[in-house]
Design a protein around this motif. Structure first.
Motif, PDB file in Angstrom:
ATOM      1  N   GLU A  87       0.774  -1.176  -0.084  1.00  0.00           N
ATOM      2  CA  GLU A  87       0.071  -0.011   0.000  1.00  0.00           C
ATOM      3  C   GLU A  87       0.890   1.250   0.118  1.00  0.00           C
ATOM      4  O   GLU A  87       2.051   1.316   0.494  1.00  0.00           O
ATOM      5  N   ASN A 116      -4.964   0.550  -0.856  1.00  0.00           N
ATOM      6  CA  ASN A 116      -4.709   1.938  -0.580  1.00  0.00           C
ATOM      7  C   ASN A 116      -3.491   2.490  -1.580  1.00  0.00           C
ATOM      8  O   ASN A 116      -2.560   2.652  -1.070  1.00  0.00           O
ATOM      9  N   ASP A 166     -11.502   6.763  -6.791  1.00  0.00           N
ATOM     10  CA  ASP A 166     -12.293   5.464  -6.435  1.00  0.00           C
ATOM     11  C   ASP A 166     -13.647   5.011  -7.350  1.00  0.00           C
ATOM     12  O   ASP A 166     -13.541   4.005  -7.470  1.00  0.00           O
TER      13      ASP A 166
END
Length: 276
Positions: A87, A116, A166
């Motif tokens: 991440e 992430n 996203d």
């Protein structure tokens, strides 16, 4: 920065660019050496889906150099590399407007789901058209691997990336799940979308190119299979690779539409002609 590409020539070109720029120690290149426009992608994010694909690809990959174990190993290596991305890193995915790279990109996004990670997309087709298209010359590369390193360098420097929100990622992950439900083994890129088509979609095209080559010689003599497949590849507006076209040619030989002489073990060993 980690760069993800789809194909040996594309990743090789970018590695060369990064070396030239002195960035090869800071930036890593990961690559899938596969062709996602062909073969099953059904449940490819699961073990059963991978095995289904491997079984099908065994039929496509030539036995001459025992390439299948190498293909399987490279595939597993690419997945392991992507799964082990930590991440907090920044990823750039390079893709162009063809079914192979667009499917590969959606697959990678699914593998990275929930992590992430900042992801940027460079669409090499759009970048090429904006940066390099010459008036009156209508040439657009079929895939990123056709773009020479110096032009990839310009795309890199010009910062042609689009940052994924996203929402972008969710939409493309959903598209992957939809794709991974399909059973088809051939996909093309039409009107900005991935479209599944029957496996014999290009058979008529292969037959017509053979007729044209026979017509040029004004005889029905045998021609090298590589000559015919090269002719088909040179006129296709999709990226499916020569291995798939040879697989279809062998199917047409099985059906008696073509006859062959020589060993069907590898493309360079046999010649074909249309049965008339």
């Amino acid at each position: 920065m980690i760069h993800i590409l789809f194909g040996a020539s594309a990743s090789g070109s970018l590695k060369f660019v990064l070396r030239e720029m002195g960035r090869d120690k800071k930036e890593m290149v990961m690559s899938f050496w596969d062709m996602f426009s062909i073969g099953p992608v059904w449940q490819l994010h699961e073990e059963t889906g991978k095995e289904t694909r491997f079984e099908w690809m065994k039929k496509i990959i030539t036995d001459e150099y025992d390439e299948f174990p190498d293909y399987k190993q490279r595939f597993e290596k690419a997945i392991n590399q992507i799964n082990s991305i930590p991440e907090g890193v920044h990823i750039t995915i390079w893709t162009s407007d063809n079914a192979h790279e667009q499917i590969g990109m959606r697959y990678v996004l699914h593998l990275l789901k929930g992590k992430n990670i900042d992801i940027t997309l460079i669409n090499t087709t759009k970048a090429y058209e904006e940066l390099f298209l010459v008036k009156k010359v209508k040439y657009t590369p079929l895939h990123t691997g056709e773009i020479p390193p110096e032009k990839l360098h310009v795309m890199y420097e010009q910062d042609y990336g689009k940052f994924f929100t996203d929402h972008d990622r969710e939409d493309l992950e959903k598209e992957w799940l939809s794709l991974s439900e399909s059973q088809e083994t051939l996909r093309i890129w039409r009107n900005g979308r991935i479209q599944s088509v029957p496996e014999d979609y290009y058979d008529e095209f292969i037959i017509n190119k053979a007729k044209k080559l026979h017509g040029k010689k004004k005889t029905n003599e045998f021609m090298k299979s590589a000559r015919l497949i090269g002719e088909v590849l040179g006129h296709l507006d999709q990226y499916v690779g020569d291995a798939f076209l040879e697989y279809r040619l062998k199917k047409l030989i099985e059906k008696g539409i073509f006859e062959s002489e020589g060993s069907l073990e590898a493309m360079r060993f046999y010649s074909v002609r249309l049965n008339r």
